[in-house]
Scaffold this active site. Structure first.
Site, PDB file in Angstrom:
ATOM      1  N   CYS A   1       1.011  -1.303   0.003  1.00  0.00           N
ATOM      2  CA  CYS A   1       0.025   0.106  -0.083  1.00  0.00           C
ATOM      3  C   CYS A   1       0.669   1.372   0.024  1.00  0.00           C
ATOM      4  O   CYS A   1       1.821   1.247   0.893  1.00  0.00           O
ATOM      5  CB  CYS A   1      -0.981   0.192   1.208  1.00  0.00           C
ATOM      6  SG  CYS A   1      -1.593   1.526   1.729  1.00  0.00           S
ATOM      7  N   GLY A   2       0.654   2.039  -1.123  1.00  0.00           N
ATOM      8  CA  GLY A   2       1.349   3.369  -1.065  1.00  0.00           C
ATOM      9  C   GLY A   2       1.214   4.267   0.160  1.00  0.00           C
ATOM     10  O   GLY A   2       2.219   4.986   0.582  1.00  0.00           O
ATOM     11  N   HIS A   3      -0.205   4.390   0.412  1.00  0.00           N
ATOM     12  CA  HIS A   3      -0.213   5.286   1.607  1.00  0.00           C
ATOM     13  C   HIS A   3       0.320   4.753   2.987  1.00  0.00           C
ATOM     14  O   HIS A   3       0.781   5.724   3.802  1.00  0.00           O
ATOM     15  CB  HIS A   3      -1.850   5.533   1.723  1.00  0.00           C
ATOM     16  CG  HIS A   3      -2.599   6.288   0.763  1.00  0.00           C
ATOM     17  ND1 HIS A   3      -2.398   7.662   0.382  1.00  0.00           N
ATOM     18  CD2 HIS A   3      -3.314   5.771  -0.278  1.00  0.00           C
ATOM     19  CE1 HIS A   3      -3.025   7.996  -0.945  1.00  0.00           C
ATOM     20  NE2 HIS A   3      -3.624   6.790  -1.045  1.00  0.00           N
ATOM     21  N   CYS A   4       0.422   3.548   2.952  1.00  0.00           N
ATOM     22  CA  CYS A   4       0.958   3.030   4.089  1.00  0.00           C
ATOM     23  C   CYS A   4       2.520   3.250   4.174  1.00  0.00           C
ATOM     24  O   CYS A   4       3.122   3.424   5.313  1.00  0.00           O
ATOM     25  CB  CYS A   4       0.736   1.414   4.156  1.00  0.00           C
ATOM     26  SG  CYS A   4      -0.977   0.969   4.049  1.00  0.00           S
TER      27      CYS A   4
END
Length: 492
Positions: free
Chosen positions: A50-53
């Protein structure tokens, strides 16, 4: 590789991992038992891809360093929903990443709805532990409370129980995540302040100036709404320090000066410019809101005004009016130029800045290209229904949608419907379109373009066709209301 290079890399590796060690990594086997040991914990449910993670993790680790040493401490936990923590994530109804939840003594207390940067996480979580208003029992304790953080504080002084005290504590419960509260009933403290039943807002010492008082006493009614209004109006003063974790607290119409704001390394230089802005703000008190922000911390925001790189030490100034229109001070900063700019913003004399790509030379295509400069013409002021996708060029889901959307455009090219797309990273998205993720798709029926509806349906061609067929202002020529293709009469 030279020995000293290896040494430096090792130090870097250890320092990075030292921060990570303050975050507890748990899984299905130990989550319930360990989370129950902590009075207050913030849990991040994540997926490694996950990029946001990935963006959140370093901020989360940095916050953990601070919060683990808080009194009382707050534990920061992470759990991988794709491997060791699948069952726990399912039990907690985790459907997106990252999901953050606050736990108290092993039980879910609430969803985390605070900022996603380290400073914001720390501030939000510190407000979650202990009483909403700290009781101070001596003059020394009060002084320590007022100087512990570089933020405004609201303190209640009460000789006895009263309606004002009850309203104060009620307000503290509501605003604990944004404001630091304390109260005292001790005679020495009350005598020192000269207040026996009252509330005082203390501005932090580093923001003291000759244009406004450093303390303000509440003089309104003894109810929570009046106290809240008093705090909201006075909390940031004439020119507040606007940061990433409090930027939502500054309301339009707002003028922001961006420069090297640094109250740690250069407080004197910071206040040199802030005092000049204060002089102007005093003149417009009550009519415009003013703030200062670090140009380094808000470069992404400056980009939204077409300011890619800010040279020199002087502030650059932007504004948003009550309609959320954007403006830029084009002249070099001075007290005089800022005064004229503020007056012109207030009087509506300036041309708003619009972030926009160029209007396409040829837009006679099945999927129309919307940009900020042609949005009204293409989407708002036409006599057709519109389905518009807001996308980001780097977004994987958006790229996957391209062939589907192109096919949809072909199917609708002879209908009284516009299929459009807009790069929301390169163009200002007008209200009331609210774009917080990609792709975001809206349906705007003709005649009611001021109230578009967010499309929440499937992402296959047939899903779009059925939706458009059902909601079109007039029945489509090629499809019935259920989205079934009509028979070609030329073939009968």
């Amino acid at each position: 590789m030279r020995l000293y290079q290896i040494f430096i890399l090792c130090l870097f590796y250890l320092s990075c991992n030292a921060k990570e060690e303050d975050v507890l990594e748990l899984g299905d086997s130990d989550f319930d038992s360990i989370i129950a040991e902590h009075e207050t914990a913030l849990v991040m449910f994540y997926a490694p891809w996950c990029g946001h993670c990935k963006k959140l993790k370093p901020e989360y680790a940095k916050a953990a360093e601070d919060l683990i040493r808080n009194d009382p401490p707050v534990a920061l936990v992470k759990i991988d929903c794709t491997e060791a923590g699948k069952e726990t994530c399912n039990k907690n109804s985790v459907s997106g990443y990252p999901t953050l939840k606050i736990y108290r003594n092993g039980e879910v207390s609430q969803e985390y709805s605070g900022p996603r940067d380290a400073a914001g996480i720390v501030k939000y979580m510190k407000a979650q532990v202990g009483p909403s208003s700290k009781e101070v029992k001596s003059v020394a304790e009060l002084e320590k409370f007022l100087t512990a953080e570089k933020e405004a504080s609201v303190v209640g002084f009460f000789e006895k129980e009263s309606d004002l005290k009850a309203a104060f504590l009620k307000t503290a419960d509501k605003l604990r995540e944004k404001v630091r509260f304390a109260h005292s009933t001790f005679k020495d403290v009350l005598d020192k302040q000269g207040v026996t039943d009252g509330i005082v807002l203390f501005r932090p010492s580093h923001l003291n100036n000759k244009f406004e008082e450093s303390t303000i006493k509440f003089t309104g009614k003894s109810d929570a709404d009046s106290i809240k209004t008093f705090i909201t109006k006075n909390f940031h003063g004439l020119v507040g320090h606007r940061k990433s974790d409090n930027r939502q607290e500054f309301e339009n119409p707002l003028i922001v000066a961006y420069f090297n704001v640094d109250y740690v390394k250069n407080p004197k230089g910071t206040n040199y410019w802030r005092n000049r802005i204060l002089k102007v703000a005093k003149e417009f008190d009550g009519k415009l809101n003013f703030a200062v922000s670090s140009k380094d911390d808000f470069q992404h925001e400056l980009n939204e005004y077409g300011l890619e790189f800010v040279k020199g030490d002087k502030p650059v100034v932007t504004a948003r009016d009550s309609k959320d229109q954007k403006f830029v001070l084009k002249e070099e900063f001075s007290v005089e130029s800022l005064t004229v700019f503020a007056k012109d913003v207030l009087d509506g004399k300036l041309e708003p800045y619009l972030k926009s790509e160029a209007i396409p030379d040829n837009n006679d295509v099945p999927v129309k290209v919307a940009v900020a400069k042609n949005f009204n013409e293409l989407v708002v002021d036409n006599d057709k229904d519109v389905l518009i996708e807001f996308y980001a060029p780097w977004c994987g889901h958006c790229k996957k949608l391209v062939p589907v959307y192109d096919e949809l455009g072909e199917k609708m090219k002879d209908e009284n419907v516009v299929i459009a797309k807009m790069d929301a990273t390169a163009n200002d998205v007008p209200a009331p379109y609210d774009v917080r993720g990609f792709p975001t798709i809206y349906w705007a029926p003709k005649g009611s373009k001021d109230a578009p509806v967010k499309y929440e349906g499937g992402r296959e061609v047939d899903d779009f066709v059925k939706y458009i067929a059902k909601h079109a202002s007039s029945e489509l020529k090629g499809f019935d209301r259920k989205g079934n293709a009509k028979a070609d009469k030329t073939e009968l």
